[in-house]
Design an enzyme around this catalytic site. Structure first.
Site, PDB file in Angstrom:
ATOM      1  N   ILE A 131      69.013  65.649  71.232  1.00 56.56           N
ATOM      2  CA  ILE A 131      68.350  64.611  70.453  1.00 56.56           C
ATOM      3  C   ILE A 131      69.258  63.438  70.107  1.00 56.56           C
ATOM      4  CG2 ILE A 131      68.846  65.602  68.194  1.00 56.56           C
ATOM      5  CD1 ILE A 131      65.504  64.002  69.313  1.00 56.56           C
ATOM      6  N   TYR A 132      70.574  63.618  70.185  1.00 54.65           N
ATOM      7  CA  TYR A 132      71.489  62.540  69.805  1.00 54.65           C
ATOM      8  C   TYR A 132      71.325  61.352  70.749  1.00 54.65           C
ATOM      9  CZ  TYR A 132      73.978  65.950  66.847  1.00 54.65           C
ATOM     10  OH  TYR A 132      74.306  66.892  65.905  1.00 54.65           O
ATOM     11  N   SER A 133      70.856  60.253  70.188  1.00 51.56           N
ATOM     12  CA  SER A 133      70.588  59.037  70.963  1.00 51.56           C
ATOM     13  C   SER A 133      69.757  59.348  72.201  1.00 51.56           C
ATOM     14  CB  SER A 133      71.899  58.333  71.344  1.00 51.56           C
ATOM     15  OG  SER A 133      72.589  57.907  70.193  1.00 51.56           O
ATOM     16  N   MET A 134      68.820  60.277  72.009  1.00 51.22           N
ATOM     17  CA  MET A 134      67.852  60.658  73.050  1.00 51.22           C
ATOM     18  C   MET A 134      68.531  60.985  74.383  1.00 51.22           C
ATOM     19  SD  MET A 134      65.112  60.822  71.444  1.00 51.22           S
ATOM     20  CE  MET A 134      63.961  61.107  72.784  1.00 51.22           C
TER      21      MET A 134
END
Length: 326
Positions: A60-63
């Site tokens: 999920i981090y920066s998609m």
């Protein structure tokens, strides 16, 4: 750098873990302060030069762009066999049904996507990012077990949940003969110590590694409360975690400053030294966005706080609302 076992396993990890939430495409994330690929590479390289072999990111981090940046940098700078690479699953990666969570469908889809972005055949530690209240834990644990047996992950871990939930997951895995969690990535620092009540004793009893996130409380333990940064002004997550208790937390931060000045070291080293002596903490996750963040963190390994200093750091703590296990 010091190295320790990751809980009750044979895996050696550095005493500090580089958290990679701060690397990624800012356009793809809620945090405007994250570093782009060019800016993040020197941080990752410095971590390796300091002896850090443990790197933590999440889908999920920066998609997904955090995974991409970390994967490319490690491929260029490191020997994969010497690196302990961790990522997570749970966040909503696309709109509509089955875009996130811990269903078998989501886990089997997201592990493959993470491996592709990281440019590797396997991750060393695959973690559930939060508890999924809509999926039976049996389904989640069996899917994670299959991920391990397929060779796509070496170990599994969990993050940010209540102790009863973690115990339930351990029980399900134990009774079914499935892979157990070996680590807990939870919220723990000098101004948030609620995990001391149940989660830390549980992890100690079960031989679970504790790898805390936000060890410096998003920077609040490293500077005067009147001092602001781009992150402190724009990061709504850290505001939601700490603004409500700022008045009492400030007393603790001021005591960190007193001890740091007395010892002639950065405040971050005192806050981290306190966390490193807390049992059963294995490796705090350092969210470095500057080289100095890493060198300061490494310096904490050589600091041994006295019992009097520990007492003075802990004396102003008051119970806080639970944050993280949501």
């Amino acid at each position: 750098m010091e190295y320790v076992k990751l809980g009750h396993t044979g895996l050696d990890v550095s005493r500090l873990c580089l958290g990679c939430m701060g690397f990624g495409d800012a356009k793809q994330w809620v945090h405007s302060w994250v570093l782009d690929e060019e800016q993040s590479r020197p941080i990752i390289k410095e971590a390796l030069e300091l002896g850090i072999n443990f790197f933590d990111t999440a889908n999920i981090y920066s998609m997904g762009t955090s995974e991409e940046y970390v994967g490319r940098a490690l491929k260029d700078y490191a020997n994969r066999d010497e690196i302990v690479l961790a990522t997570k699953v749970h966040g909503q990666m696309h709109p509509g049904p089955n875009g996130g969570g811990l269903s078998r469908k989501a886990i089997m889809s997201e592990i493959d996507k993470s491996l592709k972005r990281l440019g590797t055949d396997y991750v060393d530690l695959y973690q559930i990012h939060r508890w999924d209240y809509t999926t039976p834990i049996e389904e989640t644990m069996e899917a994670l077990h299959d991920v391990v047996k397929s060779g796509k992950a070496r170990y599994i871990g969990a993050s940010a949940m209540y102790a009863w939930q973690f115990q339930k997951a351990l029980y399900v895995a134990e009774t079914r003969g499935w892979t157990r969690f070996v680590s807990m990535q939870n919220h723990l620092n000098l101004i948030y110590r609620e995990e001391e009540r149940e989660m830390l004793p549980l992890c100690k009893e079960e031989g679970i590694a504790v790898i805390p996130y936000s060890p410096l409380a998003s920077g609040r333990l490293t500077r005067d409360y009147a001092e602001s940064t781009s992150r402190s002004e724009t990061d709504q997550f850290q505001k939601s975690k700490y603004d409500a208790t700022a008045a009492t937390d400030r007393l603790i931060a001021e005591q960190v400053a007193v001890i740091a000045e007395r010892r002639g070291v950065p405040r971050a080293q005192i806050a981290l030294a306190w966390l490193l002596q807390k049992q059963p903490v294995t490796a705090p996750i350092i969210g470095a966005t500057k080289i100095s963040h890493l060198t300061d963190a490494a310096g904490a390994l050589s600091i041994q706080l006295t019992s009097e200093e520990v007492a003075s750091l802990e004396e102003h703590y008051v119970p806080h609302p639970v944050v993280g296990a949501l």
